[in-house]
Design an enzyme around this catalytic site. Sequence first.
Site, PDB file in Angstrom:
ATOM      1  CG  ASN A  10       1.390   1.541 -10.384  1.00  0.00           C
ATOM      2  OD1 ASN A  10       2.189   2.221 -11.014  1.00  0.00           O
ATOM      3  ND2 ASN A  10       0.296   2.049  -9.848  1.00  0.00           N
TER       4      ASN A  10
ATOM      5  CG  HIS B 267      -6.851  -9.059 -11.491  1.00  0.00           C
ATOM      6  ND1 HIS B 267      -7.806 -10.061 -11.388  1.00  0.00           N
ATOM      7  CD2 HIS B 267      -6.832  -8.697 -12.799  1.00  0.00           C
ATOM      8  CE1 HIS B 267      -8.338 -10.291 -12.582  1.00  0.00           C
ATOM      9  NE2 HIS B 267      -7.767  -9.466 -13.459  1.00  0.00           N
TER      10      HIS B 267
ATOM     11  CG  HIS C 278      -4.666  -2.698 -12.096  1.00  0.00           C
ATOM     12  ND1 HIS C 278      -4.183  -3.581 -11.167  1.00  0.00           N
ATOM     13  CD2 HIS C 278      -4.319  -1.458 -11.647  1.00  0.00           C
ATOM     14  CE1 HIS C 278      -3.574  -2.924 -10.193  1.00  0.00           C
ATOM     15  NE2 HIS C 278      -3.635  -1.629 -10.470  1.00  0.00           N
TER      16      HIS C 278
HETATM   17  P1  AMP Z   1      -2.543   0.057  -8.076  1.00  0.00           P
HETATM   18  O1  AMP Z   1      -2.035   0.916  -6.959  1.00  0.00           O
HETATM   19  O2  AMP Z   1      -1.820   0.243  -9.378  1.00  0.00           O
HETATM   20  O3  AMP Z   1      -2.645  -1.400  -7.668  1.00  0.00           O
HETATM   21  O4  AMP Z   1      -4.006   0.579  -8.398  1.00  0.00           O
HETATM   22  C1  AMP Z   1      -5.157   0.056  -7.819  1.00  0.00           C
HETATM   23  C2  AMP Z   1      -6.276   0.989  -8.223  1.00  0.00           C
HETATM   24  O5  AMP Z   1      -7.507   0.329  -7.985  1.00  0.00           O
HETATM   25  C3  AMP Z   1      -6.301   2.296  -7.427  1.00  0.00           C
HETATM   26  O6  AMP Z   1      -6.195   3.395  -8.329  1.00  0.00           O
HETATM   27  C4  AMP Z   1      -7.656   2.251  -6.717  1.00  0.00           C
HETATM   28  O7  AMP Z   1      -8.260   3.516  -6.632  1.00  0.00           O
HETATM   29  C5  AMP Z   1      -8.443   1.294  -7.590  1.00  0.00           C
HETATM   30  N1  AMP Z   1      -9.536   0.585  -6.942  1.00  0.00           N
HETATM   31  C6  AMP Z   1      -9.501  -0.072  -5.761  1.00  0.00           C
HETATM   32  N2  AMP Z   1     -10.690  -0.641  -5.506  1.00  0.00           N
HETATM   33  C7  AMP Z   1     -11.494  -0.346  -6.544  1.00  0.00           C
HETATM   34  C8  AMP Z   1     -12.858  -0.648  -6.882  1.00  0.00           C
HETATM   35  N3  AMP Z   1     -13.642  -1.386  -6.069  1.00  0.00           N
HETATM   36  N4  AMP Z   1     -13.367  -0.159  -8.038  1.00  0.00           N
HETATM   37  C9  AMP Z   1     -12.603   0.598  -8.843  1.00  0.00           C
HETATM   38  N5  AMP Z   1     -11.316   0.894  -8.617  1.00  0.00           N
HETATM   39  C10 AMP Z   1     -10.764   0.447  -7.474  1.00  0.00           C
HETATM   40 ZN    ZN Z   2      -7.992 -11.497  -9.826  1.00  0.00          ZN
END
Ligand code: AMP
Ligand code: ZN
Length: 118
Positions: free
Chosen positions: A82, A93, A95
């Site tokens: 995203n 960050h 991902h």
């Molecule tokens: P996005 O909406 O693409 O930025 O996705 C962020 C993702 O990070 C979401 O699917 C969250 O569930 C996940 N997330 C947030 N905090 C954590 C965490 N501490 N450990 C693992 N996943 C996380």
């Molecule tokens: Zn970072």
Amino acid sequence: MCLFCKIVNKEIPANIIAENDDFLAFHDINPKAPVHILAIPKCHVDSFIEVTAETMAGMTTFMQEVAKTVKIDKSGYRVITNIGENGGQEVKHLHFHILGGTKLAWGHFSDSDPKNNL
Ligand code: AMP
Ligand code: ZN
């Protein structure tokens, strides 16, 4: 320091699946599929907009290996990143979501009629 940088630095715990010098993969805390892994570069990059081709080359190999490790490489999976406001990016960050373990739905991505944008 951002949330995922804290995970890289082991300041926040995560369920880590794979790691090398440059990349880290861990289970998403709020899974949207039976397998939902996040793969990130260890060096902070805001989003796909800023990432270099060199980092993406390493990321590609890393994600392929992660998929093999969790045994979804044969059945298939989906990789999503995203990007920014309209992309719905919450964590700033870079991902990649690696989703699998079931037949994934392919749904609607917009509340507005996509034909209006053609
Ligand atoms: P996005 O909406 O693409 O930025 O996705 C962020 C993702 O990070 C979401 O699917 C969250 O569930 C996940 N997330 C947030 N905090 C954590 C965490 N501490 N450990 C693992 N996943 C996380
Ligand atoms: Zn970072």
